[in-house]
Structures are given as C-alpha cells and as structure tokens.
Design a protein around this motif. Structure first.
Motif, PDB file in Angstrom:
ATOM      1  N   GLY A   1       0.811  -1.209   0.000  1.00  0.00           N
ATOM      2  CA  GLY A   1       0.000   0.000   0.000  1.00  0.00           C
ATOM      3  C   GLY A   1       0.840   1.252   0.000  1.00  0.00           C
ATOM      4  O   GLY A   1       0.527   2.232  -0.676  1.00  0.00           O
TER       5      GLY A   1
ATOM      6  N   ASP B   1      -1.381  -2.369  -5.146  1.00  0.00           N
ATOM      7  CA  ASP B   1      -2.576  -2.920  -4.518  1.00  0.00           C
ATOM      8  C   ASP B   1      -2.600  -4.439  -4.517  1.00  0.00           C
ATOM      9  O   ASP B   1      -3.117  -5.058  -3.581  1.00  0.00           O
ATOM     10  CB  ASP B   1      -3.830  -2.385  -5.210  1.00  0.00           C
ATOM     11  CG  ASP B   1      -3.986  -0.882  -5.019  1.00  0.00           C
ATOM     12  OD1 ASP B   1      -3.442  -0.330  -4.047  1.00  0.00           O
ATOM     13  OD2 ASP B   1      -4.665  -0.257  -5.858  1.00  0.00           O
ATOM     14  N   GLU B   2      -2.044  -5.052  -5.547  1.00  0.00           N
ATOM     15  CA  GLU B   2      -2.020  -6.521  -5.626  1.00  0.00           C
ATOM     16  C   GLU B   2      -1.167  -7.104  -4.495  1.00  0.00           C
ATOM     17  O   GLU B   2      -1.515  -8.132  -3.918  1.00  0.00           O
ATOM     18  CB  GLU B   2      -1.483  -6.963  -6.992  1.00  0.00           C
ATOM     19  CG  GLU B   2      -1.456  -8.465  -7.187  1.00  0.00           C
ATOM     20  CD  GLU B   2      -2.832  -9.102  -7.286  1.00  0.00           C
ATOM     21  OE1 GLU B   2      -2.929 -10.313  -7.015  1.00  0.00           O
ATOM     22  OE2 GLU B   2      -3.801  -8.406  -7.618  1.00  0.00           O
TER      23      GLU B   2
ATOM     24  N   THR C   1      -0.620  -5.583  -1.610  1.00  0.00           N
ATOM     25  CA  THR C   1      -1.386  -5.316  -0.388  1.00  0.00           C
ATOM     26  C   THR C   1      -2.441  -6.396  -0.167  1.00  0.00           C
ATOM     27  O   THR C   1      -2.527  -6.980   0.916  1.00  0.00           O
ATOM     28  CB  THR C   1      -2.060  -3.930  -0.476  1.00  0.00           C
ATOM     29  OG1 THR C   1      -1.033  -2.945  -0.562  1.00  0.00           O
ATOM     30  CG2 THR C   1      -2.918  -3.653   0.737  1.00  0.00           C
ATOM     31  N   ALA C   2      -3.224  -6.671  -1.197  1.00  0.00           N
ATOM     32  CA  ALA C   2      -4.291  -7.675  -1.082  1.00  0.00           C
ATOM     33  C   ALA C   2      -3.711  -9.064  -0.841  1.00  0.00           C
ATOM     34  O   ALA C   2      -4.202  -9.811   0.011  1.00  0.00           O
ATOM     35  CB  ALA C   2      -5.151  -7.666  -2.345  1.00  0.00           C
TER      36      ALA C   2
END
Length: 64
Positions: free
Chosen positions: A21, A26-27, A29-30
C-alpha cells in the motif's frame, strides 16, 4: 509453510500488506493480507496458492 511456521508466514504477509500500500501496489497489499489471514487459520494450501499468485504478478510487473 513446509516447516509449519505459520507465525512467520503471517508476519511476512502483514509486512507485504503494509509495504504494498505504501508503494501503490494494490495486488501486493491484497495478497499480503490474504497470506496473513490464511496463515492465522493455519491453512498452508491457501498461503502457498496466494504466494504463487503473487510470484506470477511480480514476474509480470514492470517499473518504469
């Protein structure tokens, strides 16, 4: 995971969640969050599956 160290896997996932993040990935982070949660459940298959997905993503990402 093969050694059964779910605590280390959860910690690693947590760090990826934060760092991803912070750098706009984002990938990561997820994926980190999913790895952390799977490790907390001691679901080694889910941890490894998500790690494989992240590896594929990292092999495709290009930073310019």
């Amino acid at each position: 995971i093969e050694a059964g160290d779910f605590s280390a896997a959860a910690s690693c996932g947590h760090r990826m969640d934060g760092y991803g993040g912070g750098y706009g990935f984002d990938e990561i982070t997820a994926g980190g969050a999913e790895i952390e949660e799977a490790a907390k459940r001691k679901d080694g298959q889910a941890v490894l599956a998500r790690a494989e997905n992240l590896l594929g993503y990292l092999n495709r990402v290009r930073i310019e």
